[in-house]
Motif scaffolding. Structure first.
Motif, PDB file in Angstrom:
ATOM      1  N   SER C 336       0.836  -1.201   0.000  1.00 17.77           N
ATOM      2  CA  SER C 336       0.000   0.000   0.000  1.00 17.77           C
ATOM      3  C   SER C 336       0.876   1.259   0.000  1.00 17.77           C
ATOM      4  N   VAL C 337       1.886   1.273   0.882  1.00 20.52           N
ATOM      5  CA  VAL C 337       2.735   2.481   0.972  1.00 20.52           C
ATOM      6  C   VAL C 337       3.532   2.638  -0.322  1.00 20.52           C
ATOM      7  N   LEU C 338       3.981   1.496  -0.859  1.00 22.70           N
ATOM      8  CA  LEU C 338       4.751   1.556  -2.108  1.00 22.70           C
ATOM      9  C   LEU C 338       3.877   2.138  -3.220  1.00 22.70           C
ATOM     10  N   HIS C 339       2.592   1.703  -3.238  1.00 20.09           N
ATOM     11  CA  HIS C 339       1.727   2.177  -4.318  1.00 20.09           C
ATOM     12  C   HIS C 339       1.451   3.673  -4.193  1.00 20.09           C
ATOM     13  N   ILE C 340       1.462   4.193  -2.947  1.00 18.92           N
ATOM     14  CA  ILE C 340       1.314   5.655  -2.810  1.00 18.92           C
ATOM     15  C   ILE C 340       2.429   6.318  -3.592  1.00 18.92           C
ATOM     16  N   PHE C 341       3.682   5.806  -3.409  1.00 20.83           N
ATOM     17  CA  PHE C 341       4.833   6.414  -4.087  1.00 20.83           C
ATOM     18  C   PHE C 341       4.722   6.233  -5.593  1.00 20.83           C
ATOM     19  N   ASN C 342       4.457   4.996  -6.002  1.00 21.50           N
ATOM     20  CA  ASN C 342       4.483   4.740  -7.449  1.00 21.50           C
ATOM     21  C   ASN C 342       3.309   5.411  -8.155  1.00 21.50           C
ATOM     22  N   ALA C 397       7.524   1.558 -12.601  1.00 18.60           N
ATOM     23  CA  ALA C 397       7.307   1.640 -11.145  1.00 18.60           C
ATOM     24  C   ALA C 397       5.970   0.983 -10.788  1.00 18.60           C
ATOM     25  N   GLY C 398       4.944   1.159 -11.652  1.00 17.45           N
ATOM     26  CA  GLY C 398       3.619   0.625 -11.328  1.00 17.45           C
ATOM     27  C   GLY C 398       3.677  -0.878 -11.122  1.00 17.45           C
ATOM     28  N   VAL C 467       8.764  10.809 -16.312  1.00 18.54           N
ATOM     29  CA  VAL C 467       8.554   9.510 -16.982  1.00 18.54           C
ATOM     30  C   VAL C 467       9.803   8.652 -16.793  1.00 18.54           C
ATOM     31  N   LEU C 468      10.980   9.292 -16.924  1.00 21.33           N
ATOM     32  CA  LEU C 468      12.207   8.489 -16.741  1.00 21.33           C
ATOM     33  C   LEU C 468      12.322   8.029 -15.291  1.00 21.33           C
ATOM     34  N   MET C 469      11.847   8.843 -14.345  1.00 20.69           N
ATOM     35  CA  MET C 469      11.880   8.376 -12.947  1.00 20.69           C
ATOM     36  C   MET C 469      10.970   7.153 -12.797  1.00 20.69           C
ATOM     37  N   ASN C 470       9.827   7.184 -13.518  1.00 24.25           N
ATOM     38  CA  ASN C 470       8.954   5.992 -13.478  1.00 24.25           C
ATOM     39  C   ASN C 470       9.750   4.756 -13.890  1.00 24.25           C
ATOM     40  N   VAL C 471      10.502   4.922 -14.989  1.00 19.77           N
ATOM     41  CA  VAL C 471      11.229   3.745 -15.500  1.00 19.77           C
ATOM     42  C   VAL C 471      12.355   3.405 -14.521  1.00 19.77           C
ATOM     43  N   TYR C 472      13.050   4.432 -14.011  1.00 14.87           N
ATOM     44  CA  TYR C 472      14.199   4.167 -13.116  1.00 14.87           C
ATOM     45  C   TYR C 472      13.714   3.391 -11.891  1.00 14.87           C
ATOM     46  N   PHE C 473      12.595   3.869 -11.310  1.00 13.24           N
ATOM     47  CA  PHE C 473      12.139   3.165 -10.099  1.00 13.24           C
ATOM     48  C   PHE C 473      11.489   1.837 -10.451  1.00 13.24           C
ATOM     49  N   PRO C 477      14.180  -0.132  -7.642  1.00 13.18           N
ATOM     50  CA  PRO C 477      13.267   0.434  -6.621  1.00 13.18           C
ATOM     51  C   PRO C 477      13.827   0.328  -5.216  1.00 13.18           C
ATOM     52  N   GLY C 478      15.148   0.414  -5.028  1.00 16.99           N
ATOM     53  CA  GLY C 478      15.722   0.178  -3.711  1.00 16.99           C
ATOM     54  C   GLY C 478      15.165   1.132  -2.664  1.00 16.99           C
ATOM     55  N   VAL C 479      15.300   2.440  -2.932  1.00 14.01           N
ATOM     56  CA  VAL C 479      14.958   3.429  -1.877  1.00 14.01           C
ATOM     57  C   VAL C 479      13.482   3.316  -1.485  1.00 14.01           C
ATOM     58  N   PRO C 480      12.538   3.388  -2.431  1.00 12.12           N
ATOM     59  CA  PRO C 480      11.136   3.333  -1.976  1.00 12.12           C
ATOM     60  C   PRO C 480      10.796   2.047  -1.247  1.00 12.12           C
TER      61      PRO C 480
END
Lengths: 117, 328, 496, 90, 110
Positions: C336-342, C397-398, C467-473, C477-480
């Protein structure tokens, strides 16, 4: 004595519901805002009723009643903030209602929806 | 014995509330809501909440009535006939009220000393105020110093409302203004306004003086920034009503009002920042001067002044925005 | 430097808050925007340093006015609030950096100082909620952020923004007042307002009616603010008619902060003490989340207006977040918390694309963006990538949060299979409504006379950064994940 | 000692309230509001003494000011409204 | 001496209470706006003149008495002004009382 205590809480419940009723059922936007202020006034009553102490006076410690009993100051502080929040929301709501009247020519919710369709 | 008066006043409160919701004429419900907050202020006074009663009277009965009326002057005066679907909602509301009333039976005894609310935090405030801040009015002490961060947030709520109304309505007259032939200062109005203008012109200085008294009396009796701001704004609004809105604008022009709004909020924030610069936490006034108690008192006085300035500026600019919009 | 470091939690809030009065005093051409962006970037920098020190294992406490905790107000930053601070300040900085021209189009010059001041106040209100550990303080900052968001939304060019923001004001105030009643009832029974102290003292009064009433009031109030399914009516209109940049900012974080408060209250205060509360929490929240997902996605499929379509998909995505939380397991809360970020990443990118399109087309509808891809190739490419991240295609990220959600559903026992099926169905629905737009943009012929140039450079640049952050994470996805698992363990009471 | 006066004041406020609710014309309501205002000032002063805190009279004085301003806001609104279109019926 | 003061203030305040009640009753039962204003006038003028000195006797020579005096002066100043403004506003808006109906002024239906 006990009955009056409950009466304070019952008035809170009744005022709360009157305010909610006005906000939900009334179509006039200004009447909704007045209903909203009634709704918030009920909450103020709940907080202040909590703070009252048997035989206590207002929490202003003058040398005359230095060691007397005092009612609880904290709910009063919270309600000082909540009253000003209420008036700020109403002022903003009235600003929006005036703009709606100028754009739509009416402040009845059903007429506004009519125009928007 | 005050119990019986409480009982009576609460019933009056309920009757007014029902009358407010029921009345078709918006003008009537605005006046009744003025009376409602007035009765509420008396109830608060009976419940030992002097500061809150003063605020509710100054803000609830004074300012909100004037704002609602100036909004009504531009919008409609009568409410449309109600639509059909009201009985269903009424039943739901009644059921919900009964549930709530049943739920309140579990509440602790009214005003009994061993209710949890009086045990934990309140006694500490009462004796800590005498020792650390040494001012009679504990409510102002808790409002300004112990929970000063809340009041900072509070000032910024008022600040947001002020800039919100200025953002929405701006300062130039709206489309309705031209259509209204009667400007506030038209000579025709003078004939039956002579006595009020004379009496008003005589009383306004005393109201302003009383506003300043409430502002700086906050530590010793009921009073403080919010109430004083509302009172001073009400005095200048009275001046605007009697002498005309443009002459009130000459007294305090709009640029000064914007300065007041920003200045009061910044004053409060800067006093807080001084807490950090002088080495302690944010909003800690005891570092403001060598003697911590004096520092606390100085801090309280300055932030109450900041609150008063912002509230006056905001309420006046809201009134001018409404009045300019439709020539109330 | 370390002395300054210890003041970071309060600086996070007061830097944007105290810049707001300064901004309304400047009215030169670009100055309010510059000062507002600087304050927002400074808040983002503070959020990053706070997140780093939280990841380094420090617990950050800060008592205001040097008064000890239950009496004075205390600020506390933990894994959950650090992640949320990153989301809030990040969304605000991105929206401000990208939005100069877009806001010039919507807001006249003489109103811009007031607008940017309201923007900073919304940012400081949200940051104030995330940082504080005092129940009434949450109410005060909730009011600041709500009032400021009403001002921001009312800036929308379309006249329909006004009734939308009035409905949002009425429902938001009712929600905040319900929350106030809940806090009042808890204070009546426990005598304290500090969250940690409250959680500790609620044990011996847990079975009394005021506490149960308080739990109900707080949950309903915060559900209203968080637009959880039956109480989401204000969201579609508010996001559709707001200025494009405001939607980018609010869609990414406004409702998420209310979910943060709901989770913090439920997992810290109510769940450990009220017997059977966790069962009730799931009993109500799970079906509502599923309803939100299904209704949100299906309405989005048939919605012609692009921004309304995205707003309805936000309602569905909020359903995912509450679905994860209602699984009551550590992995569920992590999802749930991860999805808030993504989600704020994906939805922020999508609304940035809407802003790009909004610069060139007046009415954003499916049929009048026909064949737009030839004229605005970069924008539509960004749209495709952001759409993939919303759907949850691997590599974005999604996908990470959908994956965690599915594993959490499997672990949650028998009905987990049904949950997974519903998640997959709704992902397919997301494919449908993203595909409708892509199909209209790429495979239809544009009207000949349409002369449209690409979106302005800064807006396009920031869209591509997100958009690139979406792809990077999606790939790293270490930090989130670390912050989300830290938050989940905190919420479930297992101190890491 | 103060019970007689307090009772009389509260009953008069109830009467003023009924006049405000029943009042056919708007001016009756303005009259009722003005009456209720002044009665509250007196009630606040008497209750301040009843509860043994005579230093709270600021409240009564503040309320007397607010009531004066409130009545004028109402009359100013009504003069403006009546002057504009007396026959205006929405 | 103390007893005398108490009795005097009790008498004053009770008289004030009686007048207030009479005024309130009058405001309710009077047929027309202007007659109601007469009744309400009583509660605005005679009641404070009786009640506030009664309180002053209780407060003695303290700051409270000064405040009470300020309230009395303020009430006596603003009460009549407000009634005057109200009456002229009503008159201006053509709110003729019933008794004067014979003159052919259209009664505004408000």
């Amino acid at each position: 004595m006990e009955l009056l205590g409950l009466y304070y809480y019952w008035v809170f419940a009744i005022l709360l519901m009157i305010g909610l009723y006005a906000v939900i059922v009334k179509l006039n936007l200004i009447k909704k805002l007045i209903g909203l202020s009634l709704f918030q006034a009920a909450v103020f009553l709940l907080y202040i009723t909590m703070g009252k102490l048997e035989g206590g006076t207002a929490p202003i410690v003058t040398d005359a009643n230095a060691n007397g009993l005092f009612s609880n100051p904290l709910p009063q502080v919270l309600i000082l903030t909540a009253i000003v929040v209420g008036i700020s929301t109403m002022a903003l709501g009235l600003g929006i209602v005036i703009r709606i009247k100028e754009e739509y020519g009416t402040i009845e919710e059903d007429e506004i929806q009519e125009i928007d369709k | 014995m005050t119990v019986i008066f409480g009982f009576f006043l609460l019933t009056l409160l309920l009757i007014t509330a029902v009358a407010i919701v029921q009345s078709q004429n918006l003008f009537v419900s605005v006046m009744l809501s003025g009376m409602f907050s007035l009765l509420l202020a008396v109830n608060f006074f009976l419940l030992d909440a002097a500061d809150v009663a003063l605020t509710e009277a100054a803000v609830g009965a004074g300012i909100s009535t004037v704002l609602l009326l100036s909004a009504l002057a531009i919008t409609a005066k009568h409410e449309k006939a109600p639509s059909s679907s009201r009985v269903g909602a009424l039943i739901i509301v009644i059921i919900a009220t009964l549930v709530l009333i049943y739920a309140t039976l579990g509440n602790p005894q009214f005003a009994d000393p061993n209710a949890p609310v009086h045990q934990h935090v309140a006694p500490w405030y009462l004796d800590k105020t005498a020792e650390a801040i040494d001012i009679p009015n504990v409510v102002t002490a808790v409002l300004g110093s112990f929970r000063g961060y809340d009041t900072l947030g509070e000032v910024f709520v008022v600040f947001t409302a002020g800039i919100g109304v200025l953002f929405l309505l701006g300062t130039q007259p709206g489309p309705f203004a031209q259509s209204n032939p009667f400007k506030l200062t038209d000579p025709k109005g003078l004939r039956h306004y002579l006595i009020p203008r004379v009496v008003g012109r005589m009383l306004i200085p005393f109201i302003l003086l009383f506003g300043l008294y409430v502002q700086f009396h906050g530590e010793y009796g009921p009073g403080g920034g919010f109430q004083a701001g509302a009172l001073i704004a009400a005095a200048i609004i009275l001046f605007a009503l009697l002498e005309g809105e443009n002459s009130a604008l000459k007294v305090i022009p709009r640029s000064v009002l914007i300065g007041l709004i920003a200045g009061g909020a910044l004053l409060y924030g800067v006093v807080g920042l001084f807490g950090i610069f002088l080495g302690s936490n944010f909003l800690d006034y005891s570092v403001l001067s060598s003697n911590p108690v004096k520092g606390q008192q100085m801090g309280l006085l300055i932030i109450e002044a900041g609150v008063g300035i912002t509230v006056t500026g905001v309420l006046l600019s809201i009134f001018h925005a409404f009045a300019a919009r439709g020539k109330f | 430097m370390t002395a300054f470091h210890s003041h970071l939690p309060v600086l996070q809030v007061i830097v944007p808050m105290l810049t707001a009065p300064l901004v309304i005093l400047l009215n030169q051409k670009r100055l309010p925007w510059i000062v507002a962006t600087a304050a927002s970037l400074c808040a983002f920098a503070i959020a990053v340093t706070l997140a780093m020190s939280v990841m380094a294992g420090q617990t950050i406490q800060y008592s205001l006015g040097a008064w000890p905790a239950p009496w004075g107000i205390e600020l506390a930053v933990d894994a959950f609030s650090a992640l949320m601070l990153l989301v809030v300040t990040g969304a605000s900085s991105v929206a401000l950096l990208a939005g100069a021209q877009s806001l010039d189009k919507d807001i006249e010059h003489h109103r811009q100082p007031l607008f940017y001041a309201a923007w900073l106040l919304a940012l400081s209100g949200l940051a104030g909620i995330l940082v504080t550990a005092d129940a009434f303080n949450i109410f005060v900052f909730m009011e600041i952020s709500s009032l400021a968001s009403y001002v921001l939304i009312s800036g929308g060019p379309d006249k329909r923004a006004l009734p939308a923001v009035f409905k949002y004001l009425v429902m938001g105030t009712i929600g905040a007042t319900f929350y106030l009643i809940g806090v009042g009832l808890i204070y009546m029974m426990t005598g304290t307002l500090n969250l940690a102290d409250m959680a500790f003292r609620i044990e011996d009064v847990a079975d009394q009616t005021p506490i149960l009433l308080a739990a109900g009031f707080i949950t309903i109030g915060l559900a209203l603010k968080a637009a959880i399914f039956p109480l989401h009516i204000w969201l579609p209109n508010a996001y559709t008619y707001a200025p494009n940049m405001v939607t980018v900012f609010l869609a990414a974080c406004a409702t998420k902060v209310a979910i943060y408060v709901l989770l913090r209250f439920d997992f810290f205060v109510f769940q450990p003490n009220l017997v059977g509360h966790d069962f009730q929490f799931t009993f109500f929240l799970l079906p509502l989340s599923l309803l939100a997902i299904l209704v949100g996605s299906s309405v989005a499929i048939f919605e012609p207006k692009l921004k309304r379509l995205m707003a309805w998909s936000s309602v569905a995505q909020i359903g995912y977040i509450t679905l994860g939380a209602s699984l009551l397991s550590v992995s569920g809360t992590t999802a749930s918390v991860l999805h808030i970020f993504n989600h704020s990443l994906a939805k922020g990118a999508l609304f940035l694309v809407m802003a790009c399109l909004g610069m060139r087309i007046a009415q954003l509808r499916i049929d009048n963006i026909a064949g737009i891809a030839q004229k605005m190739p970069w924008t539509m490419a960004a749209f495709v990538l952001a759409g993939l991240s919303l759907i949850g295609v691997p590599g974005t990220a999604g996908f990470i949060s959908k994956w965690y959600l599915i594993t959490a559903s499997f672990e949650s026992g028998a009905m987990g299979i049904a949950l997974v099926v519903i998640i997959l169905i709704s992902s397919l629905m997301a494919v449908v409504y993203i595909w409708r737009i892509v199909e209209s943009a790429y495979f239809r012929q544009p009207e000949e006379d349409l002369v449209i140039t690409e979106a302005p450079i800064p807006l396009l640049l920031m869209t591509w950064v997100v958009v690139l952050m979406n792809v990077y994470f999606g790939f790293a996805p270490g930090v989130p994940i670390e912050l989300a698992t830290g938050a989940a363990e905190l919420l479930h009471g297992q101190t890491p | 000692m103060y019970y007689v006066v307090t009772f009389a004041l509260i009953i008069t406020m109830a009467l003023a309230l009924t006049r405000a609710i029943l009042g056919p014309s708007v001016y009756d309501r303005v009259l009722a509001v003005n009456m209720l205002g002044t009665k509250t000032v007196l009630l606040l002063s008497v209750i301040a003494f009843l509860m043994g805190r005579p230093d709270f009279l600021d409240l009564a004085l503040a309320y007397a000011l607010i009531n004066f301003i409130g009545v004028f806001a109402v009359l100013e609104f009504f003069r403006n409204r009546a002057a504009k279109q007396p026959e205006e019926k929405p | 001496m103390e007893l005398f003061l108490d009795i005097a203030s009790w008498i004053l305040m009770s008289l004030g209470g009686v007048f207030v009640f009479i005024g309130g009753l009058g405001a309710l039962r009077m047929p027309d706006l202007y007659t109601r204003m007469h009744a309400a006038g009583i509660t605005d003028s005679i009641a404070p003149i009786l009640i506030i000195p009664g309180l002053m006797l209780q407060a003695g020579l303290t700051l409270a008495s000064v405040k009470l005096l300020a309230i009395l002066v303020f009430l006596l100043l603003t009460g009549p002004t407000a009634s005057n403004a109200l009456a002229s506003a009503a008159l201006l808006a053509g709110n003729r009382s019933e008794q004067v109906k014979s003159t052919a002024v259209p009664e505004s239906e408000e």
